[in-house]
Design a protein around this motif. Structure first.
Motif, PDB file in Angstrom:
ATOM      1  N   PHE A   1       3.925 -10.319  -2.790  1.00 41.54           N
ATOM      2  CA  PHE A   1       5.373 -10.371  -3.040  1.00 41.54           C
ATOM      3  C   PHE A   1       5.685  -9.262  -4.052  1.00 41.54           C
ATOM      4  CE2 PHE A   1       9.333 -12.390  -4.701  1.00 41.54           C
ATOM      5  CZ  PHE A   1      10.015 -12.450  -3.502  1.00 41.54           C
TER       6      PHE A   1
ATOM      7  N   LYS B   1      -7.364 -12.730   0.153  1.00 39.67           N
ATOM      8  CA  LYS B   1      -6.155 -13.540   0.016  1.00 39.67           C
ATOM      9  C   LYS B   1      -5.895 -14.419   1.236  1.00 39.67           C
ATOM     10  CE  LYS B   1      -3.137 -10.267  -0.740  1.00 39.67           C
ATOM     11  NZ  LYS B   1      -4.070  -9.262  -0.246  1.00 39.67           N
TER      12      LYS B   1
ATOM     13  N   TYR C   1       1.484  -1.543  -7.236  1.00 37.75           N
ATOM     14  CA  TYR C   1       1.169  -0.370  -6.395  1.00 37.75           C
ATOM     15  C   TYR C   1       2.127   0.805  -6.646  1.00 37.75           C
ATOM     16  CZ  TYR C   1      -2.258  -2.882  -3.504  1.00 37.75           C
ATOM     17  OH  TYR C   1      -3.358  -3.553  -3.053  1.00 37.75           O
ATOM     18  N   GLN C   2       3.450   0.507  -6.592  1.00 42.46           N
ATOM     19  CA  GLN C   2       4.406   1.617  -6.731  1.00 42.46           C
ATOM     20  C   GLN C   2       4.766   1.870  -8.196  1.00 42.46           C
ATOM     21  OE1 GLN C   2       4.816  -0.664  -3.949  1.00 42.46           O
ATOM     22  NE2 GLN C   2       3.810   1.017  -2.884  1.00 42.46           N
TER      23      GLN C   2
ATOM     24  N   PHE D   1      -2.572   2.389   2.431  1.00 42.02           N
ATOM     25  CA  PHE D   1      -2.799   2.168   1.000  1.00 42.02           C
ATOM     26  C   PHE D   1      -4.280   2.196   0.643  1.00 42.02           C
ATOM     27  CE2 PHE D   1       1.555   0.994   1.499  1.00 42.02           C
ATOM     28  CZ  PHE D   1       2.133   1.508   0.351  1.00 42.02           C
ATOM     29  N   GLU D   2      -5.113   1.668   1.557  1.00 39.98           N
ATOM     30  CA  GLU D   2      -6.558   1.749   1.327  1.00 39.98           C
ATOM     31  C   GLU D   2      -6.988   3.215   1.203  1.00 39.98           C
ATOM     32  OE1 GLU D   2      -5.184  -0.375   3.362  1.00 39.98           O
ATOM     33  OE2 GLU D   2      -6.350  -2.214   3.603  1.00 39.98           O
TER      34      GLU D   2
ATOM     35  N   GLU E   1       3.816 -10.098   3.042  1.00 42.09           N
ATOM     36  CA  GLU E   1       4.594  -8.875   2.793  1.00 42.09           C
ATOM     37  C   GLU E   1       3.672  -7.666   2.835  1.00 42.09           C
ATOM     38  OE1 GLU E   1       7.176  -8.726  -0.530  1.00 42.09           O
ATOM     39  OE2 GLU E   1       8.502 -10.208   0.337  1.00 42.09           O
TER      40      GLU E   1
ATOM     41  N   LEU F   1       2.951   0.952   6.652  1.00 45.79           N
ATOM     42  CA  LEU F   1       1.490   0.853   6.564  1.00 45.79           C
ATOM     43  C   LEU F   1       0.734   1.806   7.475  1.00 45.79           C
ATOM     44  CD1 LEU F   1       0.765  -2.943   6.048  1.00 45.79           C
ATOM     45  CD2 LEU F   1       1.407  -1.186   4.402  1.00 45.79           C
TER      46      LEU F   1
ATOM     47  N   ASP G   1      -6.780  -4.735  -2.378  1.00 49.62           N
ATOM     48  CA  ASP G   1      -7.169  -4.849  -0.974  1.00 49.62           C
ATOM     49  C   ASP G   1      -8.563  -5.475  -0.869  1.00 49.62           C
ATOM     50  OD1 ASP G   1      -4.843  -3.469   0.230  1.00 49.62           O
ATOM     51  OD2 ASP G   1      -5.545  -1.827  -1.022  1.00 49.62           O
ATOM     52  N   GLY G   2      -8.705  -6.392   0.065  1.00 54.07           N
ATOM     53  CA  GLY G   2     -10.015  -6.998   0.317  1.00 54.07           C
ATOM     54  C   GLY G   2     -10.411  -8.118  -0.626  1.00 54.07           C
TER      55      GLY G   2
HETATM   56  P1  TYD Z   1      -2.161  -5.431   4.243  1.00 57.65           P
HETATM   57  O1  TYD Z   1      -2.793  -4.925   5.492  1.00 57.65           O
HETATM   58  O2  TYD Z   1      -1.274  -6.611   4.311  1.00 57.65           O
HETATM   59  O3  TYD Z   1      -3.285  -5.555   3.175  1.00 57.65           O
HETATM   60  P2  TYD Z   1      -3.832  -6.738   2.297  1.00 57.65           P
HETATM   61  O4  TYD Z   1      -4.638  -7.557   3.230  1.00 57.65           O
HETATM   62  O5  TYD Z   1      -4.612  -6.021   1.258  1.00 57.65           O
HETATM   63  O6  TYD Z   1      -2.632  -7.457   1.729  1.00 57.65           O
HETATM   64  O7  TYD Z   1      -1.392  -4.188   3.625  1.00 57.65           O
HETATM   65  C1  TYD Z   1      -0.515  -4.278   2.626  1.00 57.65           C
HETATM   66  C2  TYD Z   1      -0.632  -3.002   1.836  1.00 57.65           C
HETATM   67  O8  TYD Z   1       0.651  -2.654   1.305  1.00 57.65           O
HETATM   68  C3  TYD Z   1      -1.564  -3.167   0.667  1.00 57.65           C
HETATM   69  O9  TYD Z   1      -2.418  -2.052   0.585  1.00 57.65           O
HETATM   70  C4  TYD Z   1      -0.654  -3.183  -0.523  1.00 57.65           C
HETATM   71  C5  TYD Z   1       0.555  -2.449  -0.071  1.00 57.65           C
HETATM   72  N1  TYD Z   1       1.827  -2.916  -0.703  1.00 57.65           N
HETATM   73  C6  TYD Z   1       2.458  -2.097  -1.626  1.00 57.65           C
HETATM   74  O10 TYD Z   1       1.990  -1.013  -1.937  1.00 57.65           O
HETATM   75  N2  TYD Z   1       3.627  -2.528  -2.200  1.00 57.65           N
HETATM   76  C7  TYD Z   1       4.201  -3.724  -1.877  1.00 57.65           C
HETATM   77  O11 TYD Z   1       5.266  -4.086  -2.411  1.00 57.65           O
HETATM   78  C8  TYD Z   1       3.530  -4.550  -0.910  1.00 57.65           C
HETATM   79  C9  TYD Z   1       4.117  -5.871  -0.518  1.00 57.65           C
HETATM   80  C10 TYD Z   1       2.343  -4.110  -0.348  1.00 57.65           C
END
Ligand code: TYD
Length: 218
Positions: A103, A22, A110-111, A162-163, A45, A60, A18-19
């Protein structure tokens, strides 16, 4: 163009914690590609199609422990299946360059690698939904976790699930992306996101010039 045999387009994903900046870098790359006459579709995504955007909201917003690990991964992959069918594949077939903000590597990082689900389950979902339809190139923007959280914390929006999972989790996510890049060096390029916007953009263009020189030439 050097895209997949089955379609005339070219598929790029951006990944990172995050941050990492991108979205800014995606815009700059899209400008560069449009400048040489390419049709570019920017997407993201979770989300990127009407159905997947509805699932994004479920994912989210809310408390960090709102979903069990398997439910969370299934929702990510449900969104991804729709995104692939409705947005990514049609654009690739039209010959566009598709750039997605996150993607399948995000689910693995993350998971799978940082979360409780583990990589085996995530690999199974990948094979079921994505298989050979994955990106031609993946740019992983790498940034120390503290800096990323500082940058993304400043936005203050509702999509903070997620943050809110904390720095230890985010560090595992970072290491997860680096591990993915080590495993698939031909598809992935790690670019440090610590420097200024222009420097990072230049490094991304260098990666493309080296690996897919036709993409950035007329
Ligand atoms: P987003 O606000 O799009 O954050 P960023 O600008 O960091 O991309 O939020 C997406 C959040 O979802 C980010 O914290 C990551 C999480 N995520 C997963 O945990 N698994 C996934 O498959 C995807 C696509 C995103």
């Amino acid at each position: 163009m050097a895209g997949p045999v089955s379609s005339p387009g070219f598929f790029i994903s951006f990944e990172g914690g995050d941050g990492a900046g991108k979205s800014t870098q995606i815009q700059l790359l899209a400008d560069a590609l449009r400048g040489v006459g390419r049709q570019v579709v920017i997407t993201r995504e979770p989300g990127g199609s009407p159905g997947a955007e509805a699932i994004r909201k479920l994912l989210l917003e809310g408390a960090a422990d709102k979903w069990s690990p398997i439910t969370e991964a299934l929702l990510m992959y449900a969104a991804r299946a729709d995104h692939l069918e409705r947005t990514i594949e049609p654009a690739l077939h039209r010959g566009a360059v598709v750039i997605t903000d996150r993607f399948a590597d995000s689910t693995m990082a993350y998971q799978g690698l940082a979360g409780e689900l583990g990589e085996k389950a995530v690999s199974t979902l990948y094979k079921l939904v994505v298989a050979s339809r994955g990106p031609d190139l993946t740019i992983i923007l790498d940034l120390p976790v503290e800096e990323g959280l500082k940058r993304s914390g400043a936005t203050g929006d509702a999509e903070q699930r997620f943050e809110s999972k904390g720095a230890t989790y985010q560090e595992k996510v970072r290491q997860g992306f680096l591990e993915i890049a080590r495993r698939e060096p031909e598809r992935c390029a790690v670019v440090s996101a610590k420097d200024g916007i222009a420097e990072v953009a230049e490094r991304i263009r260098e990666v493309i010039q080296t690996r897919f020189p036709k993409l950035l030439s007329r």
